[in-house]
Motif scaffolding. Structure first.
Motif, PDB file in Angstrom:
ATOM      1  N   LEU A 189       0.889  -1.286   0.193  1.00  0.00           N
ATOM      2  CA  LEU A 189      -0.105   0.211   0.111  1.00  0.00           C
ATOM      3  C   LEU A 189       0.879   1.299  -0.013  1.00  0.00           C
ATOM      4  N   LEU A 190       1.972   1.351   0.827  1.00  0.00           N
ATOM      5  CA  LEU A 190       2.916   2.277   0.625  1.00  0.00           C
ATOM      6  C   LEU A 190       3.121   2.468  -0.828  1.00  0.00           C
ATOM      7  N   ALA A 191       3.640   0.985  -1.871  1.00  0.00           N
ATOM      8  CA  ALA A 191       3.780   1.517  -2.645  1.00  0.00           C
ATOM      9  C   ALA A 191       3.332   2.362  -3.589  1.00  0.00           C
ATOM     10  N   ASP A 192       2.003   2.564  -3.275  1.00  0.00           N
ATOM     11  CA  ASP A 192       0.957   2.161  -4.339  1.00  0.00           C
ATOM     12  C   ASP A 192       0.463   3.414  -3.656  1.00  0.00           C
ATOM     13  N   SER A 193       0.952   4.380  -2.877  1.00  0.00           N
ATOM     14  CA  SER A 193      -0.048   5.759  -2.218  1.00  0.00           C
ATOM     15  C   SER A 193       0.191   6.836  -3.125  1.00  0.00           C
ATOM     16  N   ASP A 194      -1.141   7.507  -3.414  1.00  0.00           N
ATOM     17  CA  ASP A 194      -0.411   8.596  -4.450  1.00  0.00           C
ATOM     18  C   ASP A 194      -0.090   9.957  -3.776  1.00  0.00           C
ATOM     19  N   PHE A 195       1.313  10.053  -3.404  1.00  0.00           N
ATOM     20  CA  PHE A 195       1.629  10.962  -3.363  1.00  0.00           C
ATOM     21  C   PHE A 195       2.382  12.251  -3.664  1.00  0.00           C
ATOM     22  N   ALA A 196       2.045  13.323  -3.385  1.00  0.00           N
ATOM     23  CA  ALA A 196       2.023  14.763  -4.746  1.00  0.00           C
ATOM     24  C   ALA A 196       3.346  15.059  -4.557  1.00  0.00           C
ATOM     25  N   TYR A 197       3.079  15.389  -6.408  1.00  0.00           N
ATOM     26  CA  TYR A 197       4.537  14.473  -7.327  1.00  0.00           C
ATOM     27  C   TYR A 197       4.787  16.721  -8.261  1.00  0.00           C
ATOM     28  N   ALA A 198       6.045  17.473  -8.044  1.00  0.00           N
ATOM     29  CA  ALA A 198       5.899  18.704  -8.925  1.00  0.00           C
ATOM     30  C   ALA A 198       7.579  18.104  -8.569  1.00  0.00           C
ATOM     31  N   PRO A 199       8.364  18.335  -9.578  1.00  0.00           N
ATOM     32  CA  PRO A 199      10.368  18.496  -9.384  1.00  0.00           C
ATOM     33  C   PRO A 199      10.353  19.537  -8.178  1.00  0.00           C
ATOM     34  N   PRO A 200       9.756  20.892  -7.539  1.00  0.00           N
ATOM     35  CA  PRO A 200       9.886  21.821  -6.520  1.00  0.00           C
ATOM     36  C   PRO A 200      10.116  20.171  -5.481  1.00  0.00           C
ATOM     37  N   PHE A 201      10.096  19.389  -4.914  1.00  0.00           N
ATOM     38  CA  PHE A 201       8.972  18.876  -4.087  1.00  0.00           C
ATOM     39  C   PHE A 201       9.381  17.139  -3.749  1.00  0.00           C
ATOM     40  N   SER A 202       9.394  16.866  -5.214  1.00  0.00           N
ATOM     41  CA  SER A 202       9.874  14.985  -5.276  1.00  0.00           C
ATOM     42  C   SER A 202      10.365  14.893  -6.500  1.00  0.00           C
ATOM     43  N   THR A 203      10.865  13.384  -5.956  1.00  0.00           N
ATOM     44  CA  THR A 203      10.768  13.063  -7.779  1.00  0.00           C
ATOM     45  C   THR A 203       9.754  12.560  -8.521  1.00  0.00           C
ATOM     46  N   ALA A 204       9.422  11.779  -9.555  1.00  0.00           N
ATOM     47  CA  ALA A 204       8.954  11.302 -10.027  1.00  0.00           C
ATOM     48  C   ALA A 204       7.851  10.438  -9.476  1.00  0.00           C
ATOM     49  N   LEU A 205       8.629   9.697  -8.197  1.00  0.00           N
ATOM     50  CA  LEU A 205       8.187   8.406  -7.802  1.00  0.00           C
ATOM     51  C   LEU A 205       8.911   9.019  -6.692  1.00  0.00           C
ATOM     52  N   ASP A 206       8.157   9.351  -5.429  1.00  0.00           N
ATOM     53  CA  ASP A 206       8.644   9.591  -3.694  1.00  0.00           C
ATOM     54  C   ASP A 206       9.583   8.861  -3.071  1.00  0.00           C
ATOM     55  N   PRO A 207      10.659   9.157  -2.834  1.00  0.00           N
ATOM     56  CA  PRO A 207      11.664   8.599  -2.230  1.00  0.00           C
ATOM     57  C   PRO A 207      10.682   7.603  -1.624  1.00  0.00           C
TER      58      PRO A 207
END
Length: 564
Positions: free
Chosen positions: A430-448
């Motif tokens: 479930l953690l791997a498939d969580s819909d984390f926020a993404y935009a380049p100023p905040f995260s990589t496309a797949l969150d760490p």
């Protein structure tokens, strides 16, 4: 109708929070705080930043965000709460339901009686002053109360403090490391355990912390016992350990705290083996008319359900709210703690939550963990920082159990998202498939955290064999040690360093054409800077018929030992 009387012993985190919440939801109650000190509701967690002059005035630690001092007048006029400062509670008469107290700054011995319908014990904890010769010399400090902080800052302001020894490498000790170093003080840290922050991170992370503080001029002496604090003219001059003598114009004792529960013990309330008060889910003690919260109580671990002591300002404030709710008739429970902690140390952020592998195993789980190195933002974004994540899960249920994170990137938001995931009982999937926020100023496309979860899934599903640094170090000492395959470029080896073992260097781009140079009758462990290319190397070798292959988790970046 007579107003219900609520007496609260302790006016800092839990006590002040209980009173403030209760005044809002039960404004008809008669609320009294008895505080043995002079200062109320102060931000003790801000003391290292006050020492370091990040916080300029002590008043900033005792005021509201609008700058209003939280003093006796503030509690009376704004919240209708009666506060007695410098008031020491000396006895609880449970039969008569009253507290006997005296002026803590007076030798007259005069006492006053405070009747209660409900009593709250928010007595906190006190710093431990170990029985070391010289511990009572001038300029030997603890850092737990406002007078402690004021005295320590005053000594620094004199300009006479050029060197300091911190005894204890826990959260408080290491926070003060940065504060003193930034003020130009030469700092040495001594701890009986081999690496710093042992309650927060494992030995591998601790070794990396040791390296990091050394670059700032801080010396760490792990595995040493302080035997004496030496002084001249009543003032400290040095600290002696079982191995060396260190210059010291100042000493900070940061070896731990003990709960202030002597009053509760004398009143016959039930205590845990470590001296903390035992409370139920509603934070009632063994006396249903007496509640307790903060550093003086035993909590419950959310994962194991077993007792856990978490003396943190965050815990104390949460518990204060629960106590107030229950006194007001709301049946609110305190669910427990995860052991979450976080620390800023120069440019590093270091945090943990939940269980490490040893704790999980002791609790009856079958833990499996992964270490990954990730960037907090894309490489093309200014300010990109890195982080190391260790994720722990239970093998059969795949439930997340804990995490440790360290790095120069935005660690806190990843840690907090993992706190939420573990609290809710999420699986690694479930953690791997969580819909984390993404935009380049905040995260990589797949969150760490997504990367970490996916890597752990690969390991749990048997898609790849992995070694963490300590495991590989132990494996390399065995007679049938594996061959190390470093797939970095030669230039990277010169800049980043080499593992101190036999290895073959074949850059990843050359591996497929040179793979036949490698033996098939020996285990091969691949790696690169962070082992992303190491994973690609595993795939390349498998396609060429190699089977006995493994990966070094986190690559050279996660190697905490010496490099060549």
């Amino acid at each position: 109708m007579e107003r219900k009387k609520v007496v609260i012993i302790g006016g800092v985190a839990c006590g002040a929070k209980t009173a403030s919440r209760l005044a809002r939801i039960a404004p008809g109650y008669d609320i009294t705080i008895l505080e043995r000190g002079e200062h109320l509701s102060f931000a003790g967690c801000g003391f290292p930043y006050f020492i370091g002059d990040v916080v300029k005035e002590y008043k900033d630690l005792v005021c509201t965000p609008l700058g209003i001092i939280r003093d006796v007048n503030f509690f009376r006029t704004v919240k209708n709460i009666h506060v007695r400062t410098n008031c020491l509670a000396t006895r609880i008469d449970r039969e008569k339901k009253c507290v006997i107290a005296s002026d803590s700054d007076s030798s007259t011995g005069s006492e006053k009686v405070f009747p209660y319908d409900e009593l709250v014990l928010a007595t906190g904890a006190s710093s431990i002053r170990p029985p070391i010769p010289g511990v009572d010399l001038n300029h030997v400090f603890t850092l737990w109360t406002m007078p402690d902080a004021l005295a320590m800052k005053s000594a620094l302001a004199s300009g006479s403090i050029k060197s300091a020894v911190i005894i204890g490498a826990g959260l408080i000790g290491m926070e003060v490391v940065e504060a003193l170093t930034e003020r130009g003080v030469k700092v040495s840290v001594v701890d009986f355990l081999p690496t710093p922050l042992p309650a927060l991170v494992g030995e591998d992370f601790g070794l990396r912390v040791t390296k990091a503080v050394k670059t700032k001029g801080v010396d760490f002496y792990g595995g040493e016992k302080v035997t004496e604090i030496i002084g001249e003219g009543g003032v400290v001059t040095s600290v002696k350990t079982d191995r060396r003598t260190l210059d010291a114009d100042m000493v900070l004792l940061a070896v731990g705290i003990r709960p202030n529960t002597a009053l509760a013990k004398e009143a016959g309330l039930e205590l845990a083996p470590n001296g903390t008060l035992i409370v139920d889910d509603h934070l009632r003690t063994s006396d249903p008319s007496i509640y307790a919260g903060g550093d003086c109580v035993m909590s419950k671990n959310l994962i194991t359900g077993k007792p856990a002591w978490q003396p943190m300002g965050s815990t104390a404030n949460r518990q204060g709210r629960v106590i107030a709710d229950n006194i007001a008739g709301l049946s609110t429970k305190f669910p427990g703690v995860l052991g979450t902690g976080i620390l800023k140390l120069f440019n590093l952020t270091i945090g943990k939550t939940g269980l490490n592998e040893a704790q999980a195993r002791e609790a009856g789980f079958d833990p499996v963990s992964i270490v990954v190195e990730e960037a907090d933002r894309p490489h093309f974004m200014p300010g990109m920082g890195g982080m190391t994540i260790r994720l722990v899960a239970d093998r059969p249920s795949r439930r997340l159990l804990g995490a440790q994170i360290m790095g120069t990137g935005v660690v806190d938001k990843r840690l907090d998202s993992l706190v939420s995931a573990i609290t809710c009982g999420m699986t690694v999937d479930l953690l791997a498939d969580s819909d984390f926020a993404y935009a380049p100023p905040f995260s990589t496309a797949l969150d760490p955290n997504t990367h970490a979860a996916n890597a752990l899934r690969n390991k749990m599903d048997g898609l790849i064999k992995c070694y963490q640094a300590k495991e590989l170090k132990e494996r390399m000492d065995q007679p049938d040690a594996p061959l190390l395959l470093d797939v970095r470029s030669p230039g990277e080896l010169d800049v980043q360093g080499r593992l101190p073992y036999e290895f073959v260097n074949i850059p990843l781009g050359k591996l497929r054409e040179r793979v036949n140079e490698l033996p098939k009758d020996r285990e091969i462990v691949t790696f690169c800077k962070i082992s992303v290319r190491g994973w690609d190397a595993v795939a390349a070798m498998r396609s060429a018929g190699y089977e006995n292959i493994a990966l070094l988790e986190g690559g050279v970046m996660s190697w905490p030992y010496e490099l060549k």
